[in-house]
Design a protein around this motif. Structure first.
Motif, PDB file in Angstrom:
ATOM      1  N   LEU A  25       1.118  -0.983  -0.002  1.00  0.00           N
ATOM      2  CA  LEU A  25      -0.070  -0.061  -0.111  1.00  0.00           C
ATOM      3  C   LEU A  25       0.769   1.026   0.198  1.00  0.00           C
ATOM      4  CD1 LEU A  25      -2.835  -0.932   2.582  1.00  0.00           C
ATOM      5  CD2 LEU A  25      -3.018  -1.278   0.195  1.00  0.00           C
ATOM      6  N   ASP A  26       1.181   1.645  -1.142  1.00  0.00           N
ATOM      7  CA  ASP A  26       1.852   3.107  -1.166  1.00  0.00           C
ATOM      8  C   ASP A  26       0.806   4.330  -0.705  1.00  0.00           C
ATOM      9  OD1 ASP A  26       3.817   4.793  -1.716  1.00  0.00           O
ATOM     10  OD2 ASP A  26       3.727   4.986  -3.899  1.00  0.00           O
ATOM     11  N   GLU A  27       1.486   5.352  -0.297  1.00  0.00           N
ATOM     12  CA  GLU A  27       0.739   6.479   0.200  1.00  0.00           C
ATOM     13  C   GLU A  27      -0.510   6.047   1.082  1.00  0.00           C
ATOM     14  OE1 GLU A  27       1.934   9.086  -0.117  1.00  0.00           O
ATOM     15  OE2 GLU A  27       2.907   9.073  -2.224  1.00  0.00           O
ATOM     16  N   PHE A  28      -0.306   4.861   1.982  1.00  0.00           N
ATOM     17  CA  PHE A  28      -1.184   4.325   2.840  1.00  0.00           C
ATOM     18  C   PHE A  28      -1.960   5.153   3.620  1.00  0.00           C
ATOM     19  CE2 PHE A  28       2.306   4.392   5.798  1.00  0.00           C
ATOM     20  CZ  PHE A  28       1.601   4.619   7.006  1.00  0.00           C
ATOM     21  N   ASP A  29      -1.499   6.355   4.130  1.00  0.00           N
ATOM     22  CA  ASP A  29      -2.095   7.154   4.870  1.00  0.00           C
ATOM     23  C   ASP A  29      -3.288   8.051   4.265  1.00  0.00           C
ATOM     24  OD1 ASP A  29      -0.099   8.536   3.279  1.00  0.00           O
ATOM     25  OD2 ASP A  29      -0.255  10.340   4.728  1.00  0.00           O
ATOM     26  N   ALA A  58       5.607   9.063   2.812  1.00  0.00           N
ATOM     27  CA  ALA A  58       6.285  10.157   3.346  1.00  0.00           C
ATOM     28  C   ALA A  58       5.761  10.563   4.633  1.00  0.00           C
ATOM     29  CB  ALA A  58       6.707  11.251   2.583  1.00  0.00           C
ATOM     30  N   THR A  59       4.502  10.459   5.003  1.00  0.00           N
ATOM     31  CA  THR A  59       3.876  10.789   6.225  1.00  0.00           C
ATOM     32  C   THR A  59       3.087   9.778   6.747  1.00  0.00           C
ATOM     33  OG1 THR A  59       1.892  11.800   5.098  1.00  0.00           O
ATOM     34  CG2 THR A  59       3.699  13.273   5.463  1.00  0.00           C
ATOM     35  N   GLN A  60       2.587   9.926   8.122  1.00  0.00           N
ATOM     36  CA  GLN A  60       1.983   8.637   8.709  1.00  0.00           C
ATOM     37  C   GLN A  60       0.805   9.594   9.560  1.00  0.00           C
ATOM     38  OE1 GLN A  60       4.123   5.675  10.840  1.00  0.00           O
ATOM     39  NE2 GLN A  60       2.191   4.916  11.585  1.00  0.00           N
ATOM     40  N   ASP A  61      -0.519   9.688   8.768  1.00  0.00           N
ATOM     41  CA  ASP A  61      -1.428  10.562   9.575  1.00  0.00           C
ATOM     42  C   ASP A  61      -2.796   9.498   9.684  1.00  0.00           C
ATOM     43  OD1 ASP A  61      -2.328  12.713  10.844  1.00  0.00           O
ATOM     44  OD2 ASP A  61      -3.456  13.225   8.699  1.00  0.00           O
ATOM     45  N   ALA A  62      -2.785   8.479   9.811  1.00  0.00           N
ATOM     46  CA  ALA A  62      -3.842   7.372   9.710  1.00  0.00           C
ATOM     47  C   ALA A  62      -3.369   6.092  10.810  1.00  0.00           C
ATOM     48  CB  ALA A  62      -4.123   6.859   8.373  1.00  0.00           C
ATOM     49  N   GLU A  63      -4.505   5.773  11.382  1.00  0.00           N
ATOM     50  CA  GLU A  63      -4.460   4.677  12.120  1.00  0.00           C
ATOM     51  C   GLU A  63      -4.549   3.534  11.016  1.00  0.00           C
ATOM     52  OE1 GLU A  63      -7.106   4.625  15.430  1.00  0.00           O
ATOM     53  OE2 GLU A  63      -6.161   6.419  16.377  1.00  0.00           O
ATOM     54  N   ILE A 193       0.723  19.786   7.761  1.00  0.00           N
ATOM     55  CA  ILE A 193       1.967  19.416   7.506  1.00  0.00           C
ATOM     56  C   ILE A 193       2.009  18.351   6.366  1.00  0.00           C
ATOM     57  CG2 ILE A 193       2.027  17.826   9.358  1.00  0.00           C
ATOM     58  CD1 ILE A 193       4.791  18.845   9.925  1.00  0.00           C
ATOM     59  N   GLU A 194       1.058  17.587   6.454  1.00  0.00           N
ATOM     60  CA  GLU A 194       1.134  16.339   5.329  1.00  0.00           C
ATOM     61  C   GLU A 194       1.006  16.954   4.064  1.00  0.00           C
ATOM     62  OE1 GLU A 194       0.157  14.942   9.259  1.00  0.00           O
ATOM     63  OE2 GLU A 194      -0.912  16.348   7.872  1.00  0.00           O
ATOM     64  N   GLU A 195       0.280  17.725   3.608  1.00  0.00           N
ATOM     65  CA  GLU A 195       0.020  18.259   2.409  1.00  0.00           C
ATOM     66  C   GLU A 195       1.523  19.097   2.215  1.00  0.00           C
ATOM     67  OE1 GLU A 195      -3.080  20.951   3.242  1.00  0.00           O
ATOM     68  OE2 GLU A 195      -4.697  19.302   3.052  1.00  0.00           O
ATOM     69  N   PHE A 196       2.005  19.932   3.243  1.00  0.00           N
ATOM     70  CA  PHE A 196       3.199  20.770   2.775  1.00  0.00           C
ATOM     71  C   PHE A 196       4.459  19.760   2.585  1.00  0.00           C
ATOM     72  CE2 PHE A 196       7.048  23.021   5.073  1.00  0.00           C
ATOM     73  CZ  PHE A 196       7.020  23.895   3.972  1.00  0.00           C
ATOM     74  N   THR A 197       4.377  18.631   3.491  1.00  0.00           N
ATOM     75  CA  THR A 197       5.314  17.616   3.040  1.00  0.00           C
ATOM     76  C   THR A 197       5.521  16.745   1.662  1.00  0.00           C
ATOM     77  OG1 THR A 197       5.695  17.139   5.519  1.00  0.00           O
ATOM     78  CG2 THR A 197       6.383  15.346   3.829  1.00  0.00           C
ATOM     79  N   HIS A 198       4.122  16.467   1.226  1.00  0.00           N
ATOM     80  CA  HIS A 198       4.126  15.743  -0.113  1.00  0.00           C
ATOM     81  C   HIS A 198       4.237  16.853  -1.214  1.00  0.00           C
ATOM     82  CE1 HIS A 198       2.945  11.581   1.055  1.00  0.00           C
ATOM     83  NE2 HIS A 198       2.252  12.075   2.293  1.00  0.00           N
TER      84      HIS A 198
END
Length: 281
Positions: A25-29, A58-63, A193-198
């Protein structure tokens, strides 16, 4: 593709799923966030023999939901250790709340380089696009409000150099890999921050260097997650060169009894191409 489209293929049983052992799962968050549970559960439940699961982002914003069955995972964090300074983050201040003219000034400062202008809303894309057109700055647009065919055509033109500027929503912040992309512009500030990072991740890829420009007007406050910035001096302007490439979309094909040779022959005849050009092609 989106989880909905993938689940449609699964539902039609177009390939056997019993031999699939690894799930990635790419971009799993994004794919596991609220709203995609039904589709993702349906896909994963049809993979009975999976014994390895790899989740990347690149980010982890999901359980991680239980239906993924990710038990006692090994976490690999590539953000630890020595960090290279490949990405420059620079502030460009607009004297007025309408940033369009400052955006044009910035693009003329950057010159003929491929990059993405990020907006938060489709209406903003329309406004920016109209203004760039008025100033004869060739560009393509990319948003969720466009038909899939039109989005694909915009990316084709952007990748092959027909347009060096892509005006896009955060839909383009993931999955677009163009190593030579020199910059991105935050026309509208990211809300998380997730949007900023991606967004920033579209430039300075692998070993390349790149710049993220943050376009703000004087009274606009930056989010707390935007740090380590410098002010950009855009007073120097580059002489913009005409776009070298042009993309032609041809709807005809084999069903219309039109071959590649027919199309090439038409170009040679109408374009008055000489024998040297033919041999190069």
């Amino acid at each position: 593709g989106t989880p909905g489209r993938i689940s449609d293929h699964f539902a039609n049983d177009r390939f056997t799923k019993d031999s699939i052992k690894t799930l990635i799962l790419d971009e799993f968050d994004k794919s596991l966030e609220v709203g995609f549970e039904y589709e993702m559960r349906g896909i994963i439940n049809q993979l009975p023999n999976v014994n390895k699961r790899i989740l990347t982002s690149a980010t982890q914003d999901a359980e991680i939901p239980n239906f993924v069955k990710l038990n006692k995972p090994t976490v690999i964090n590539y953000l630890t250790g020595k960090k290279s300074k490949k990405l420059d983050i620079k502030i460009v201040v607009s004297p007025s709340k309408n940033k369009n003219q400052t955006l044009v000034d910035l693009l003329k400062h950057i010159g003929n380089q491929p990059g993405i202008i990020f907006c938060n809303l489709k209406s903003s894309i329309d406004e920016v696009s109209d203004y760039l057109t008025q100033h004869k700055l060739n560009h393509s647009c990319f948003s969720g409000g466009m038909e899939q065919r039109d989005r694909e055509r915009s990316l084709i033109k952007f990748r092959n150099g027909t347009s060096q500027i892509l005006v896009a929503t955060d839909l383009a912040a993931r999955g677009i890999d163009i190593p030579e992309m020199k910059y991105i512009i935050h026309y509208e500030l990211p809300q998380r921050i997730e949007e900023f990072t991606h967004r920033n991740g579209r430039t300075a890829r692998v070993d390349a260097k790149g710049t993220a420009y943050i376009l703000k007007w004087q009274k606009e406050h930056l989010p707390d997650f935007i740090k380590s910035t410098t002010n950009a001096d855009i007073s120097n302007k580059q002489k913009l060169k005409p776009i070298f490439w042009e993309t032609l979309f041809i709807s005809g094909g084999r069903k219309d009894k039109i071959s590649k040779g027919d199309i090439a022959g038409l170009f040679f005849k109408k374009g008055n191409l000489n024998e040297v050009t033919k041999s190069i092609i």
